[in-house]
Design an enzyme around this catalytic site. Structure first.
Site, PDB file in Angstrom:
ATOM      1  N   CYS A  16      52.697  19.284  26.829  1.00 22.76           N
ATOM      2  CA  CYS A  16      54.149  19.257  27.039  1.00 22.76           C
ATOM      3  C   CYS A  16      54.840  18.359  26.008  1.00 22.76           C
ATOM      4  O   CYS A  16      55.948  18.653  25.560  1.00 22.76           O
ATOM      5  CB  CYS A  16      54.474  18.768  28.444  1.00 22.76           C
ATOM      6  SG  CYS A  16      54.173  19.984  29.743  1.00 22.76           S
ATOM      7  N   CYS A  39      58.779  17.763  25.261  1.00 21.35           N
ATOM      8  CA  CYS A  39      59.553  18.895  25.789  1.00 21.35           C
ATOM      9  C   CYS A  39      59.934  18.647  27.243  1.00 21.35           C
ATOM     10  O   CYS A  39      59.105  18.230  28.049  1.00 21.35           O
ATOM     11  CB  CYS A  39      58.743  20.187  25.678  1.00 21.35           C
ATOM     12  SG  CYS A  39      59.583  21.633  26.386  1.00 21.35           S
ATOM     13  N   CYS A  60      61.982  22.568  31.124  1.00 27.31           N
ATOM     14  CA  CYS A  60      61.955  22.941  32.534  1.00 27.31           C
ATOM     15  C   CYS A  60      62.812  21.993  33.368  1.00 27.31           C
ATOM     16  O   CYS A  60      63.465  22.406  34.328  1.00 27.31           O
ATOM     17  CB  CYS A  60      60.521  22.973  33.053  1.00 27.31           C
ATOM     18  SG  CYS A  60      59.659  21.386  33.010  1.00 27.31           S
ATOM     19  N   ASP A 117      42.940  29.645  47.836  1.00 23.18           N
ATOM     20  CA  ASP A 117      44.102  29.221  48.607  1.00 23.18           C
ATOM     21  C   ASP A 117      43.842  29.396  50.104  1.00 23.18           C
ATOM     22  O   ASP A 117      44.745  29.727  50.864  1.00 23.18           O
ATOM     23  CB  ASP A 117      45.340  30.025  48.170  1.00 23.18           C
ATOM     24  CG  ASP A 117      46.638  29.401  48.647  1.00 23.18           C
ATOM     25  OD1 ASP A 117      46.643  28.184  48.918  1.00 23.18           O
ATOM     26  OD2 ASP A 117      47.645  30.124  48.764  1.00 23.18           O
ATOM     27  N   CYS A 140      66.278  23.524  35.249  1.00 21.72           N
ATOM     28  CA  CYS A 140      66.101  23.769  36.675  1.00 21.72           C
ATOM     29  C   CYS A 140      67.472  23.825  37.341  1.00 21.72           C
ATOM     30  O   CYS A 140      68.217  22.840  37.336  1.00 21.72           O
ATOM     31  CB  CYS A 140      65.249  22.682  37.313  1.00 21.72           C
ATOM     32  SG  CYS A 140      65.011  22.903  39.091  1.00 21.72           S
TER      33      CYS A 140
END
Length: 206
Positions: free
Chosen positions: A191, A194, A197, A136, A201
């Protein structure tokens, strides 16, 4: 005798990484196009350093290391379990929540030291090997590099997901290497249908 690729992964685990994967240093053109389009649409406004030139460098490893042939992606979990009870000197409970990745020492330094140690070990394993490390700390597409290296897949929430054990609770670091290594298969998207999330949210930001 184990292959160089297996030897590197064994060294990575010995150094303290939880996951290690390898991909080629070929340009990430699809990701470059997607990121460039976000810049042009103004979606990166407020980040003056996030320019089209930076996007190009993020997706073309040989612009970061001229003779780059491979990318080694590495991950360390920061899933520390339930948080400790926070109390002041008088025993009174303290309120507030701090992200788990920020509980310990600066991850840039922790991973940086491990990446340097791993790079030295790779140089001993592969005479003539040279590389550049990132955690990073430069124009790299961590998640996309790691996904191509087989560490996991990028979920609908935009995070890299490794598996049911690690989830997305990990830091990512990379080594650009001047050696051509046999790549791992890219991560598969698990995923499916699904959308938990998306539905949960609280700000509908995803």
């Amino acid at each position: 005798m184990p292959s160089i690729e297996l030897g590197i992964k064994q060294l990575a685990l010995k150094t303290g990484f939880d996951l290690a994967g390898i991909c080629s240093a070929e340009d990430f053109l699809r990701d470059e196009r997607a990121a460039t389009e976000r810049v042009r649409q103004g979606l990166m406004d407020g980040l003056p350093w996030y320019t089209e030139d930076r996007v190009r460098r993020m997706n073309r490893p040989t612009l970061l290391l001229q003779d780059a042939r491979s990318v080694i992606s590495l991950a360390i979990s920061y899933d520390t379990g339930p948080p400790p009870e926070n109390v002041d000197e008088g025993g009174n409970a303290l309120k507030g929540r701090v992200a788990r990745y920020a509980w310990g020492d600066d991850y840039h330094e922790v991973l940086g030291h491990k990446l340097k140690a791993l790079m030295q070990a790779i140089e001993e394993l592969c005479p003539g090997a040279a590389g550049r490390i990132y955690v990073d700390t430069g124009p790299v597409m961590d998640k996309h590099w790691a996904a191509r290296s087989g560490l996991g897949w990028i979920g609908k929430n935009g995070n890299l997901i490794a598996d049911k054990k690690l989830g997305s609770w990990f830091f990512i670091g990379e080594i650009l290497l001047n050696r051509a290594l046999d790549p791992d298969a890219p991560g598969r998207d698990h995923c499916g249908s699904c959308r938990r999330c998306l539905d949960e949210c609280p700000t509908e930001a995803i």
